[in-house]
Design an enzyme around this catalytic site. Structure first.
Site, PDB file in Angstrom:
ATOM      1  N   THR A 144      -2.596   0.914  -4.432  1.00  0.00           N
ATOM      2  CA  THR A 144      -3.202   1.994  -3.659  1.00  0.00           C
ATOM      3  C   THR A 144      -4.652   2.241  -4.052  1.00  0.00           C
ATOM      4  O   THR A 144      -5.045   1.987  -5.191  1.00  0.00           O
ATOM      5  CB  THR A 144      -2.389   3.299  -3.832  1.00  0.00           C
ATOM      6  OG1 THR A 144      -3.052   4.376  -3.169  1.00  0.00           O
ATOM      7  CG2 THR A 144      -2.219   3.651  -5.299  1.00  0.00           C
ATOM      8  N   SER A 145      -5.417   2.756  -3.096  1.00  0.00           N
ATOM      9  CA  SER A 145      -6.807   3.130  -3.360  1.00  0.00           C
ATOM     10  C   SER A 145      -6.907   4.527  -3.970  1.00  0.00           C
ATOM     11  O   SER A 145      -8.000   4.963  -4.333  1.00  0.00           O
ATOM     12  CB  SER A 145      -7.617   3.074  -2.063  1.00  0.00           C
ATOM     13  OG  SER A 145      -7.672   1.760  -1.562  1.00  0.00           O
ATOM     14  N   ASP A 199      -0.143   5.077   0.983  1.00  0.00           N
ATOM     15  CA  ASP A 199      -0.390   6.047   2.051  1.00  0.00           C
ATOM     16  C   ASP A 199      -0.486   5.347   3.413  1.00  0.00           C
ATOM     17  O   ASP A 199      -1.341   4.487   3.621  1.00  0.00           O
ATOM     18  CB  ASP A 199      -1.678   6.809   1.767  1.00  0.00           C
ATOM     19  CG  ASP A 199      -1.660   7.445   0.378  1.00  0.00           C
ATOM     20  OD1 ASP A 199      -0.660   8.096   0.060  1.00  0.00           O
ATOM     21  OD2 ASP A 199      -2.629   7.262  -0.377  1.00  0.00           O
ATOM     22  N   ASP A 208      -1.282  -0.631   6.284  1.00  0.00           N
ATOM     23  CA  ASP A 208      -1.532   0.019   7.574  1.00  0.00           C
ATOM     24  C   ASP A 208      -3.005   0.064   7.929  1.00  0.00           C
ATOM     25  O   ASP A 208      -3.354   0.369   9.065  1.00  0.00           O
ATOM     26  CB  ASP A 208      -1.006   1.459   7.544  1.00  0.00           C
ATOM     27  CG  ASP A 208      -1.822   2.324   6.601  1.00  0.00           C
ATOM     28  OD1 ASP A 208      -2.445   3.294   7.067  1.00  0.00           O
ATOM     29  OD2 ASP A 208      -1.870   2.018   5.394  1.00  0.00           O
ATOM     30  N   LYS A 214     -10.274  -2.028  -2.369  1.00  0.00           N
ATOM     31  CA  LYS A 214     -10.119  -2.615  -1.040  1.00  0.00           C
ATOM     32  C   LYS A 214     -11.354  -2.262  -0.190  1.00  0.00           C
ATOM     33  O   LYS A 214     -11.843  -1.138  -0.297  1.00  0.00           O
ATOM     34  CB  LYS A 214      -8.858  -2.066  -0.366  1.00  0.00           C
ATOM     35  CG  LYS A 214      -7.574  -2.282  -1.164  1.00  0.00           C
ATOM     36  CD  LYS A 214      -6.422  -1.525  -0.493  1.00  0.00           C
ATOM     37  CE  LYS A 214      -5.181  -1.501  -1.367  1.00  0.00           C
ATOM     38  NZ  LYS A 214      -4.084  -0.710  -0.756  1.00  0.00           N
ATOM     39  N   ASP A 265       0.875  -1.166   0.000  1.00  0.00           N
ATOM     40  CA  ASP A 265       0.000   0.000   0.000  1.00  0.00           C
ATOM     41  C   ASP A 265       0.922   1.228   0.000  1.00  0.00           C
ATOM     42  O   ASP A 265       2.110   1.117   0.341  1.00  0.00           O
ATOM     43  CB  ASP A 265      -0.876  -0.043   1.251  1.00  0.00           C
ATOM     44  CG  ASP A 265      -1.700   1.214   1.425  1.00  0.00           C
ATOM     45  OD1 ASP A 265      -2.405   1.598   0.467  1.00  0.00           O
ATOM     46  OD2 ASP A 265      -1.641   1.812   2.512  1.00  0.00           O
TER      47      ASP A 265
END
Length: 216
Positions: free
Chosen positions: A106-107, A13, A162, A137, A11
């Site tokens: 990443t989203s 961020d 995270d 996600k 991931d």
């Protein structure tokens, strides 16, 4: 604990870079602009989810496209104001890895992800973003796509996350999960291994893959 893998999926961020303060600044301003109450805003999980999913939880469907465009604009503009700060251990770990052994999943939208990664001088060969999938996600689709692009069996991949939503995605993809307690308390994170951040890990690269170990 030692983890053996053929590919590492990160991931961004909260895992490679810290964007938490930027997220707070931008989304608080965004909520005010769209007339969202603090109570309504507080009940929605932000971290680890796509902007489309968040906006859809809070706004009528016909407003969502404009709202998503606006939050992207705010967050991209904020990158230069400390919106992407390297987290401990990121540079040391990534510098060890061959380009075809890791990916960023990443989203964030591609525009935002590339802005944050470039600001932190992270240049992944493989990058999976919100526009690349139909389900973000905690659905496993983003991580399964990254494994496919790297040509690696999902069971031989390790996910570094995270956020609870991202960890659920990694587990659903059949991957080993490593949680970083950078944005959530360790007890909130369900993973095969939980550490403070990437500086708590060491990596040994060989022809057979990558061996990840917890330091100390």
């Amino acid at each position: 604990m030692k983890i053996h893998a053929e590919a590492l999926l990160f991931d961004n961020d909260g895992t490679l870079v810290s964007s938490l303060e930027s997220v707070r600044r931008c989304w608080t301003r965004w909520a005010a602009e769209f007339g969202i109450t603090a109570e309504d805003f507080g009940r929605v999980e932000l971290h680890g989810r796509t902007a489309v999913a968040i906006a859809a939880d809070l706004l009528p469907a016909d407003v969502v496209p404009a709202a998503v465009a606006r939050i992207e604009e705010l967050e991209v503009e904020d990158v230069a104001n400390g919106g992407a700060v390297l987290l401990p251990g990121t540079r040391d770990l990534l510098d060890l890895l061959p380009a075809d052994r890791w990916a960023v999943v990443t989203s964030a939208t591609r525009r935002l992800a590339e802005a944050r990664l470039a600001h932190a001088d992270i240049l992944p060969k493989t990058l999976v973003v919100a526009e690349d999938v139909t389900r973000g996600k905690p659905d496993p689709e983003p991580y399964l796509l990254a494994a496919r692009q790297l040509g690696v069996d999902p069971a031989r991949c390790v996910v570094f996350e995270d956020a609870p939503a991202g960890l659920r995605a990694g587990r659903a993809a059949g991957m080993i999960t490593v949680a970083l307690a950078t944005t959530h308390q360790a007890q909130e994170l369900d993973a095969d291994l939980v550490v403070s951040d990437l500086s708590a890990l060491s990596a040994l690269v060989s022809d057979g893959g990558v061996e990840i170990s917890a330091r100390g």
